[in-house]
Design an enzyme around this catalytic site. Sequence first.
Site, PDB file in Angstrom:
ATOM      1  CB  CYS A 164     -11.233  18.213   2.244  1.00  0.00           C
ATOM      2  SG  CYS A 164     -10.049  17.462   1.124  1.00  0.00           S
ATOM      3  CG  HIS A 187     -13.584  15.149   3.647  1.00  0.00           C
ATOM      4  ND1 HIS A 187     -13.811  15.143   2.291  1.00  0.00           N
ATOM      5  CD2 HIS A 187     -12.229  15.113   3.811  1.00  0.00           C
ATOM      6  CE1 HIS A 187     -12.653  15.109   1.664  1.00  0.00           C
ATOM      7  NE2 HIS A 187     -11.681  15.094   2.560  1.00  0.00           N
ATOM      8  CG  ASN A 234     -10.194  13.177  -0.404  1.00  0.00           C
ATOM      9  OD1 ASN A 234     -11.116  13.954  -0.674  1.00  0.00           O
ATOM     10  ND2 ASN A 234      -9.222  13.496   0.442  1.00  0.00           N
TER      11      ASN A 234
HETATM   12  O1  UT7 Z   1      -8.912  15.237   2.440  1.00  0.00           O
HETATM   13  C1  UT7 Z   1      -7.884  16.082   2.852  1.00  0.00           C
HETATM   14  C2  UT7 Z   1      -7.293  15.592   4.079  1.00  0.00           C
HETATM   15  N1  UT7 Z   1      -6.489  14.412   3.833  1.00  0.00           N
HETATM   16  C3  UT7 Z   1      -6.525  13.424   4.688  1.00  0.00           C
HETATM   17  O2  UT7 Z   1      -7.260  13.449   5.630  1.00  0.00           O
HETATM   18  C4  UT7 Z   1      -5.547  12.290   4.482  1.00  0.00           C
HETATM   19  C5  UT7 Z   1      -4.835  11.979   5.772  1.00  0.00           C
HETATM   20  N2  UT7 Z   1      -3.815  10.974   5.680  1.00  0.00           N
HETATM   21  C6  UT7 Z   1      -4.063   9.677   5.393  1.00  0.00           C
HETATM   22  O3  UT7 Z   1      -5.169   9.297   5.074  1.00  0.00           O
HETATM   23  C7  UT7 Z   1      -2.940   8.683   5.568  1.00  0.00           C
HETATM   24  O4  UT7 Z   1      -1.863   9.285   6.215  1.00  0.00           O
HETATM   25  C8  UT7 Z   1      -2.446   8.056   4.237  1.00  0.00           C
HETATM   26  C9  UT7 Z   1      -3.489   7.098   3.695  1.00  0.00           C
HETATM   27  C10 UT7 Z   1      -2.138   9.136   3.218  1.00  0.00           C
HETATM   28  C11 UT7 Z   1      -1.170   7.243   4.483  1.00  0.00           C
HETATM   29  O5  UT7 Z   1      -1.426   6.255   5.466  1.00  0.00           O
HETATM   30  P1  UT7 Z   1      -0.418   6.048   6.677  1.00  0.00           P
HETATM   31  O6  UT7 Z   1      -0.921   4.919   7.467  1.00  0.00           O
HETATM   32  O7  UT7 Z   1      -0.266   7.372   7.359  1.00  0.00           O
HETATM   33  O8  UT7 Z   1       0.875   5.605   5.932  1.00  0.00           O
HETATM   34  P2  UT7 Z   1       2.310   6.314   5.925  1.00  0.00           P
HETATM   35  O9  UT7 Z   1       2.283   7.530   5.097  1.00  0.00           O
HETATM   36  O10 UT7 Z   1       2.816   6.395   7.323  1.00  0.00           O
HETATM   37  O11 UT7 Z   1       3.134   5.200   5.200  1.00  0.00           O
HETATM   38  C12 UT7 Z   1       3.362   3.913   5.786  1.00  0.00           C
HETATM   39  C13 UT7 Z   1       4.196   3.083   4.825  1.00  0.00           C
HETATM   40  C14 UT7 Z   1       5.436   3.823   4.356  1.00  0.00           C
HETATM   41  O12 UT7 Z   1       6.471   2.876   4.218  1.00  0.00           O
HETATM   42  P3  UT7 Z   1       7.585   2.725   5.363  1.00  0.00           P
HETATM   43  O13 UT7 Z   1       8.215   4.071   5.489  1.00  0.00           O
HETATM   44  O14 UT7 Z   1       6.833   2.314   6.601  1.00  0.00           O
HETATM   45  O15 UT7 Z   1       8.488   1.656   4.801  1.00  0.00           O
HETATM   46  C15 UT7 Z   1       5.033   4.346   3.008  1.00  0.00           C
HETATM   47  O16 UT7 Z   1       6.157   4.518   2.146  1.00  0.00           O
HETATM   48  O17 UT7 Z   1       3.431   2.810   3.651  1.00  0.00           O
HETATM   49  C16 UT7 Z   1       4.159   3.245   2.493  1.00  0.00           C
HETATM   50  N3  UT7 Z   1       3.199   3.690   1.496  1.00  0.00           N
HETATM   51  C17 UT7 Z   1       2.624   2.857   0.624  1.00  0.00           C
HETATM   52  N4  UT7 Z   1       2.729   1.532   0.436  1.00  0.00           N
HETATM   53  C18 UT7 Z   1       1.982   0.984  -0.530  1.00  0.00           C
HETATM   54  C19 UT7 Z   1       2.725   4.945   1.281  1.00  0.00           C
HETATM   55  N5  UT7 Z   1       1.837   4.936   0.271  1.00  0.00           N
HETATM   56  C20 UT7 Z   1       1.757   3.664  -0.146  1.00  0.00           C
HETATM   57  C21 UT7 Z   1       1.002   3.018  -1.151  1.00  0.00           C
HETATM   58  N6  UT7 Z   1       1.150   1.675  -1.297  1.00  0.00           N
HETATM   59  N7  UT7 Z   1       0.152   3.673  -1.934  1.00  0.00           N
END
Ligand code: UT7
Length: 328
Positions: free
Chosen positions: A112, A252, A282
């Site tokens: 990215c 980004h 993204n």
């Molecule tokens: O561009 C390259 C660099 N990339 C980035 O900078 C991305 C960096 N990461 C992020 O933007 C975030 O970590 C995400 C948007 C990918 C995820 O957000 P988060 O707040 O870190 O969520 P998480 O992965 O900790 O997931 C929280 C909960 C989980 O459920 P439990 O374990 O708390 O029950 C996930 O299973 O949300 C769940 N979850 C979803 N729920 C509904 C994960 N994806 C989804 C989804 N819809 N699409």
Amino acid sequence: MRAIITGVGHFAPENKLTNKDLEQMVDTNDEWITTRTGVKERRILEKGKGTSFMAVKAAEMVLSQKNISPDELDLIIVATVTPDMLVPATAALVQNELKASNCWGFDLNGGCTGFVYALSIASQFIETGKHQKVMVIGADKMSAIVDYEDRNTCVLFGDAAGAVLLEPSNNDLGIEDFILHLDGSGYKSLYVDAGGSLKPASQETVNKKRHYVYQDGKAVFKRAVTDMADVSLQIMKKNNLIGKDIRFLIPHQANYRIIDAVAKKMELDKDHVVVNIGKYGNTTAATIPLAMSEAYQDNLMKKGDWIVISAFGAGYTWGSCLFKWAMD
Ligand code: UT7
């Protein structure tokens, strides 16, 4: 001699994939996607077309805006993680399609941060006097490597391209500084496992879905917030600038929460941050030139404005570039 941006263009496919559409495909919902990422919809390039198609469109927009012939280009750099093919470089396909008969070019995989890397490299060819016109393109067809059964990634990414033209100038506008980083110890948090020389495509890699992008979102998020903010602050401090000197941060667009955290650390108000993640998600190497091109179309920048672009991505790669806007 300094390198200035003299043209900007972009391309986004018309086909939209909305949060509502994704609700039908995986276990997710608009509220989760919007609050956790800021994405409302993304664009998807049709089957049968690759990244080069979008890169060419973005470059053509720049060429027609500048009213210059492709023959005048000295160099084309395509920042991408989704080349049309492994060989040859997407830059070759772009050069051929544009009929840019007097240039050379190459692809750059900086995740990215690809566009920030590419702009920094391109500026060197201008500053040394070697080249007069360099086309820097950030383009990615992320839909080609996204698993639309994986809710962790499919809600995040989209397809697009953005391009800028760099030319020499001897005033005080243009690229002032860049700070770039690479920390390969983070590669296991964001990668595509197969399809390269280590694990060439096989029935097994296809069956095990190893050709899709994998991301440990939490791990990447933590590093992105810290490193993108640090490098943005560092480039400001190094150049004796504070938040109120910066007209725009064009970050980004990976997650609105990351952008917001970076802007806060830079002490920038919301109206000094260019955000379009809601419309495109993204788009990897394309996010910054796409946002820059849209901001230019909206007349947001004035000649002489300080602009910071910053990114964090797969590698890990991260970096910032500081420049004075040079277009009217
Ligand atoms: O561009 C390259 C660099 N990339 C980035 O900078 C991305 C960096 N990461 C992020 O933007 C975030 O970590 C995400 C948007 C990918 C995820 O957000 P988060 O707040 O870190 O969520 P998480 O992965 O900790 O997931 C929280 C909960 C989980 O459920 P439990 O374990 O708390 O029950 C996930 O299973 O949300 C769940 N979850 C979803 N729920 C509904 C994960 N994806 C989804 C989804 N819809 N699409």
